[in-house]
Design an enzyme around this catalytic site. Sequence first.
Site, PDB file in Angstrom:
ATOM      1  CG  MET A  30      65.952  20.166  28.680  1.00  0.00           C
ATOM      2  SD  MET A  30      67.114  18.811  28.488  1.00  0.00           S
ATOM      3  CE  MET A  30      66.433  17.640  29.604  1.00  0.00           C
ATOM      4  CG  HIS A  37      58.757  23.350  33.211  1.00  0.00           C
ATOM      5  ND1 HIS A  37      58.250  22.156  32.746  1.00  0.00           N
ATOM      6  CD2 HIS A  37      60.097  23.181  33.300  1.00  0.00           C
ATOM      7  CE1 HIS A  37      59.235  21.300  32.562  1.00  0.00           C
ATOM      8  NE2 HIS A  37      60.372  21.892  32.897  1.00  0.00           N
ATOM      9  CE  LYS A 151      61.972  16.764  38.584  1.00  0.00           C
ATOM     10  NZ  LYS A 151      63.064  15.990  37.948  1.00  0.00           N
ATOM     11  CG  MET A 186      54.450  18.243  38.880  1.00  0.00           C
ATOM     12  SD  MET A 186      53.584  19.730  38.413  1.00  0.00           S
ATOM     13  CE  MET A 186      52.061  19.433  39.286  1.00  0.00           C
TER      14      MET A 186
HETATM   15  O1  PAF Z   1      66.717  21.038  34.087  1.00  0.00           O
HETATM   16  C1  PAF Z   1      66.640  20.999  32.844  1.00  0.00           C
HETATM   17  O2  PAF Z   1      65.569  20.908  32.276  1.00  0.00           O
HETATM   18  C2  PAF Z   1      67.908  21.064  32.017  1.00  0.00           C
HETATM   19  O3  PAF Z   1      68.943  20.402  32.647  1.00  0.00           O
HETATM   20  C3  PAF Z   1      68.324  22.499  31.635  1.00  0.00           C
HETATM   21  C4  PAF Z   1      68.668  23.317  32.872  1.00  0.00           C
HETATM   22  C5  PAF Z   1      67.198  23.172  30.880  1.00  0.00           C
HETATM   23  C6  PAF Z   1      69.556  22.478  30.743  1.00  0.00           C
HETATM   24  O4  PAF Z   1      69.318  21.775  29.568  1.00  0.00           O
END
Ligand code: PAF
Length: 282
Positions: A30, A37, A151, A186
């Site tokens: 997101m 990430h 997480k 994080m």
């Molecule tokens: O973990 C996340 O950031 C969200 O739940 C995801 C998997 C991108 C779905 O919107």
Amino acid sequence: MQIFNKNIALREFLATVTTNNSTIGFVPTMGALHDGHLALMKQSLQENDFTVVSIFVNPTQFNNPEDLAKYPRTLEADVEKMRILNDKIIVFAPTVDDIYEGKTTAQSFDYDGLEHQMEGQFRPGHFDGVGTIVKRLFEIATPTKAYFGEKDFQQLQIVKKLVAKYEIPVTIVGCPIYREASGLAMSSRNERLTPTERKEAAIIYAILKEAKSKFQTQDAEIVEDWVKNEFKKHPLFELEYFVIADESTLLPITFKEKSKNYRAFIAVFVNNIRLIDTITLN
Ligand code: PAF
């Protein structure tokens, strides 16, 4: 770097660059990207021919409109981070309309009960929203492997269930939690904490580690009570839940069984900002 805002354009691009043997790694996010990430992306880049990263703040998984409104949106900075990591990353940053085609509602899912625990209990409809978007993104990105952080361990289990139930041909890869130097897990939401709150929030992981140590010799109920009392001593934090559960069913522990793997799950509010974390116990 290739950036797509429309699912049709991404699909056309993937159709031209991939062959039947190509592997596509997919990292759904997101945005408000952090090192956790980036670690998922690194793993995907190592293991696949192509890596697609989606950046989409999915409205149907937010049960709290304020949380949705305040969720950090930092697309330009995110793109820059990915460019520095590897400019071969394929970015998919669609609009709500492109994904939901005018009907921004979640499909309803049955995850064999996984959805009723913890996050499901405190964020009604959350996992319907997650299932809706993850399924849709899988249809668009057609990944061979998809990477999720541990997480959100409940989400990880739920996505595995979704893939099994709908026979979606993708391997779900769970990746270790990335922590700040203080131990705080994080999260994009950490951006919303003040410097003092961020520093103090290290207590969440410190308490989880102590709970793990206590769990080795004490009953789960005693550990749970201890955690609740610890948070009472810290007025900056409001504990929403602390649960010790079976890692595979996510059902709260009734009595300790040697053959089972247990995990502690926690959700804490810091000045209306909701943070979650988890730790394996045995
Ligand atoms: O973990 C996340 O950031 C969200 O739940 C995801 C998997 C991108 C779905 O919107």
